[in-house]
Design an enzyme around this catalytic site. Structure first.
Site, PDB file in Angstrom:
ATOM      1  N   HIS A 277       1.029  -1.084  -0.030  1.00  0.00           N
ATOM      2  CA  HIS A 277       0.042   0.160   0.052  1.00  0.00           C
ATOM      3  C   HIS A 277       1.086   1.358  -0.105  1.00  0.00           C
ATOM      4  O   HIS A 277       1.942   1.401   0.704  1.00  0.00           O
ATOM      5  CB  HIS A 277      -0.940   0.048   0.896  1.00  0.00           C
ATOM      6  CG  HIS A 277      -0.547   0.131   2.381  1.00  0.00           C
ATOM      7  ND1 HIS A 277      -0.086   1.164   3.086  1.00  0.00           N
ATOM      8  CD2 HIS A 277      -0.176  -0.970   3.423  1.00  0.00           C
ATOM      9  CE1 HIS A 277       0.296   1.095   4.249  1.00  0.00           C
ATOM     10  NE2 HIS A 277       0.396  -0.293   4.525  1.00  0.00           N
ATOM     11  N   ASP A 289       6.227   0.743   6.481  1.00  0.00           N
ATOM     12  CA  ASP A 289       4.684   0.530   6.501  1.00  0.00           C
ATOM     13  C   ASP A 289       4.303   1.781   5.476  1.00  0.00           C
ATOM     14  O   ASP A 289       3.912   2.676   5.869  1.00  0.00           O
ATOM     15  CB  ASP A 289       4.048   0.639   7.631  1.00  0.00           C
ATOM     16  CG  ASP A 289       2.625   0.095   7.830  1.00  0.00           C
ATOM     17  OD1 ASP A 289       2.366  -0.373   6.967  1.00  0.00           O
ATOM     18  OD2 ASP A 289       1.794   0.655   8.780  1.00  0.00           O
ATOM     19  N   GLU A 323      -4.951   1.859   2.462  1.00  0.00           N
ATOM     20  CA  GLU A 323      -4.943   0.703   3.396  1.00  0.00           C
ATOM     21  C   GLU A 323      -5.073   1.178   4.755  1.00  0.00           C
ATOM     22  O   GLU A 323      -5.908   0.381   5.546  1.00  0.00           O
ATOM     23  CB  GLU A 323      -3.733  -0.110   3.020  1.00  0.00           C
ATOM     24  CG  GLU A 323      -3.768  -1.484   3.794  1.00  0.00           C
ATOM     25  CD  GLU A 323      -3.256  -1.247   5.231  1.00  0.00           C
ATOM     26  OE1 GLU A 323      -3.522  -2.256   6.162  1.00  0.00           O
ATOM     27  OE2 GLU A 323      -2.593  -0.339   5.919  1.00  0.00           O
ATOM     28  N   GLU A 324      -4.561   2.264   5.234  1.00  0.00           N
ATOM     29  CA  GLU A 324      -4.242   2.563   6.544  1.00  0.00           C
ATOM     30  C   GLU A 324      -5.724   3.015   7.402  1.00  0.00           C
ATOM     31  O   GLU A 324      -6.038   2.530   8.444  1.00  0.00           O
ATOM     32  CB  GLU A 324      -3.490   3.856   6.806  1.00  0.00           C
ATOM     33  CG  GLU A 324      -2.049   3.280   6.354  1.00  0.00           C
ATOM     34  CD  GLU A 324      -1.323   2.397   7.563  1.00  0.00           C
ATOM     35  OE1 GLU A 324      -2.054   1.695   8.307  1.00  0.00           O
ATOM     36  OE2 GLU A 324      -0.103   2.108   7.474  1.00  0.00           O
ATOM     37  N   ASP A 351       3.525  -6.471   3.554  1.00  0.00           N
ATOM     38  CA  ASP A 351       3.144  -5.406   4.118  1.00  0.00           C
ATOM     39  C   ASP A 351       3.350  -5.568   5.749  1.00  0.00           C
ATOM     40  O   ASP A 351       2.457  -5.467   6.578  1.00  0.00           O
ATOM     41  CB  ASP A 351       1.342  -5.017   4.150  1.00  0.00           C
ATOM     42  CG  ASP A 351       1.222  -3.824   4.809  1.00  0.00           C
ATOM     43  OD1 ASP A 351       1.901  -2.871   5.180  1.00  0.00           O
ATOM     44  OD2 ASP A 351      -0.287  -3.665   5.285  1.00  0.00           O
ATOM     45  N   HIS A 422       3.543   2.656  12.541  1.00  0.00           N
ATOM     46  CA  HIS A 422       2.636   4.084  12.834  1.00  0.00           C
ATOM     47  C   HIS A 422       3.208   5.062  13.772  1.00  0.00           C
ATOM     48  O   HIS A 422       2.554   6.090  14.296  1.00  0.00           O
ATOM     49  CB  HIS A 422       1.363   3.634  13.513  1.00  0.00           C
ATOM     50  CG  HIS A 422       0.594   2.696  12.623  1.00  0.00           C
ATOM     51  ND1 HIS A 422      -0.824   2.387  12.875  1.00  0.00           N
ATOM     52  CD2 HIS A 422       0.813   2.335  11.367  1.00  0.00           C
ATOM     53  CE1 HIS A 422      -1.221   1.747  11.857  1.00  0.00           C
ATOM     54  NE2 HIS A 422      -0.473   1.523  10.937  1.00  0.00           N
TER      55      HIS A 422
END
Length: 455
Positions: A277, A289, A323-324, A351, A422
């Site tokens: 992603h 990520d 995606e997130e 991922d 994140h």
């Protein structure tokens, strides 16, 4: 006649060995190309340092789409296009702030608003704080919640060696926690970050409001500050917390999956999808990520072309949107594939970070997994030792639900992933070039074998 039959039997027995030798040499050529001439690391540097954060709806998202289109064209895709989809547009709106207050003591807290959360407004919210260790305790103390800020101090389970299990266990406090607290009158929520890191970086991520209850501000708290706040509350039950976030949700906007295609020579109607992603959370560069997964997927295409391979099936590289905080890209890709009557033969996703590859997880039939495991000796020289049932990825999941497409997900070593997941520490410098490239080697090897032998 007997001698001729004996010779034929020997040749038949030797065929699998000869085939494996041929495959070993072909995979060695793939590995040499990636390890000596690889472009993934430099592509990741450009994505992270020149584009940076690329949350859905942000200016970075559009810059990333342009980067993806250009990089796929340069890597040899026959055709590259943008597949439009509507994406959510949440903005942080400025620096998130918080501090805890007890008599004669103010303590600053390092926080990040959770994705999709509402803000407090310019004045912020100050209220007594109540420490809640889990949802069972929330239910037991529900009469105490009204008018307070709930602090979920649910800790990552360090006993779980497979850290994605710990993340799945703790994630419900980020996803469900705000609405479950709002049900009993909470005015805001703090969540202990979903991490086992040793630093104080807060880890954001999406939350999901239940529309039956008020939407209240929600933020993640760094681990060191979470422990400090827990100690402060333990020493003084009259502790209060001030939170200020300016987050808000704007109307949906247009985003795109970026797709590069390489046409198959024998079964062009059968599509193999490889992807990661393109979006990332806003505090950092989204290197692991999922910048890593994007550049590894592109590298599969580039390397197979570079060694002169001609695929039987059509190979598509897909850099998925959103995606997130919405999964709109993966959903759109499957919806359009169904509308066009496409045949989706296999899908592979990366991922889980650009760390040392350890294995692949598969969503396939038992017979298909048995066939895949026959290839195990071909992966072991490159660090992959596990070919197990259970795996895929969020963005390719809709293909399985729509077409029952067999899926696979690259499974790197996960011990460091949630240190940076994140968080502001997910930057280019956290990625090791060699580890990133080895992931691409194994992905390319798997695609070569699936394309050559089928499932």
């Amino acid at each position: 006649m007997i001698r001729r039959m004996f010779t034929c039997c020997l040749l038949a027995a030797a065929l699998p060995v000869l085939a494996q030798q041929e495959d070993s040499l072909r995979i060695r050529a793939i590995a040499d190309e990636i390890l000596e001439n690889g472009k993934a690391y430099e592509s990741l540097r450009v994505l992270t340092k020149q584009v940076g954060a690329r949350l859905a709806g942000s200016p970075g998202m559009y810059k990333a789409e342009a980067w993806g289109k250009k990089t796929l064209e340069q890597s040899g895709a026959d055709k590259v296009w943008l597949q439009e989809c509507m994406v959510p547009h949440w903005v942080r709106g400025g620096k998130d702030q918080a501090y805890a207050s007890a008599p004669a003591k103010n303590m600053p807290l390092d926080i990040l608003a959770l994705g999709g959360s509402v803000g407090t407004g310019a004045k912020g919210v100050k209220a007594p704080v109540i420490l809640i260790n889990n949802f069972d305790e929330l239910e037991q103390r529900k009469e105490e919640i009204s008018g307070k800020i709930v602090f979920y101090n649910y800790k990552f389970n360090n006993k779980l060696v497979k850290t994605f299990l710990a993340y799945g266990d703790a994630g419900k406090y980020r996803g469900q926690g705000p609405s479950r607290a709002a049900k009993y009158g909470a005015v805001a929520v703090l969540v202990r970050s979903m991490s086992n890191a040793a630093d104080n970086n807060p880890h954001t991520g999406g939350t999901n409001y239940n529309d039956s209850f008020p939407k209240i501000p929600a933020a993640a708290l760094g681990l060191i500050d979470a422990d400090r706040l827990a100690s402060l509350i333990g020493a003084n039950k009259n502790t209060s917390v001030f939170i200020k976030t300016m987050a808000k949700m704007l109307p949906d906007t247009v985003g795109h999956n970026v797709i590069g295609e390489w046409k198959g020579t024998e079964f062009p109607e059968q599509i193999i999808t490889i992807g990661g992603h393109l979006d990332s959370w806003d505090p950092a560069e989204g290197a692991h990520d999922d910048g890593a997964g994007c550049v590894q997927s592109i590298e599969v295409l580039r390397a197979l072309k570079a060694i002169g391979y001609r695929p039987k099936r059509t190979i598509r590289i897909v850099l998925f949107a959103n995606e997130e905080n919405g999964l709109r890209g993966g959903t759109k890709y499957a919806e359009e594939a169904k509308a066009k009557g496409e045949q989706h033969y296999f899908a592979l996703e990366s991922d889980a970070g650009g760390f040392t590859p350890r294995g692949f997880g598969f969503t396939v039939s038992a017979d298909q997994l048995t066939k895949i495991r026959q290839w195990a000796p071909l992966f072991t020289p490159y660090g992959v030792h596990e070919l197990n049932m259970g795996g895929g990825g969020a963005d390719i999941g809709p293909l399985n639900r729509t077409f029952q497409t067999p899926l696979a997900g690259l499974q790197p070593d996960s011990q460091r992933y949630f240190d940076i997941h994140h968080a502001r520490s997910d930057v280019f410098e956290a990625v090791n070039k060699r580890e990133l490239e080895l992931g691409a080697v194994n992905m390319a090897a798997l695609i070569y074998l699936v394309d050559k032998y089928g499932l």
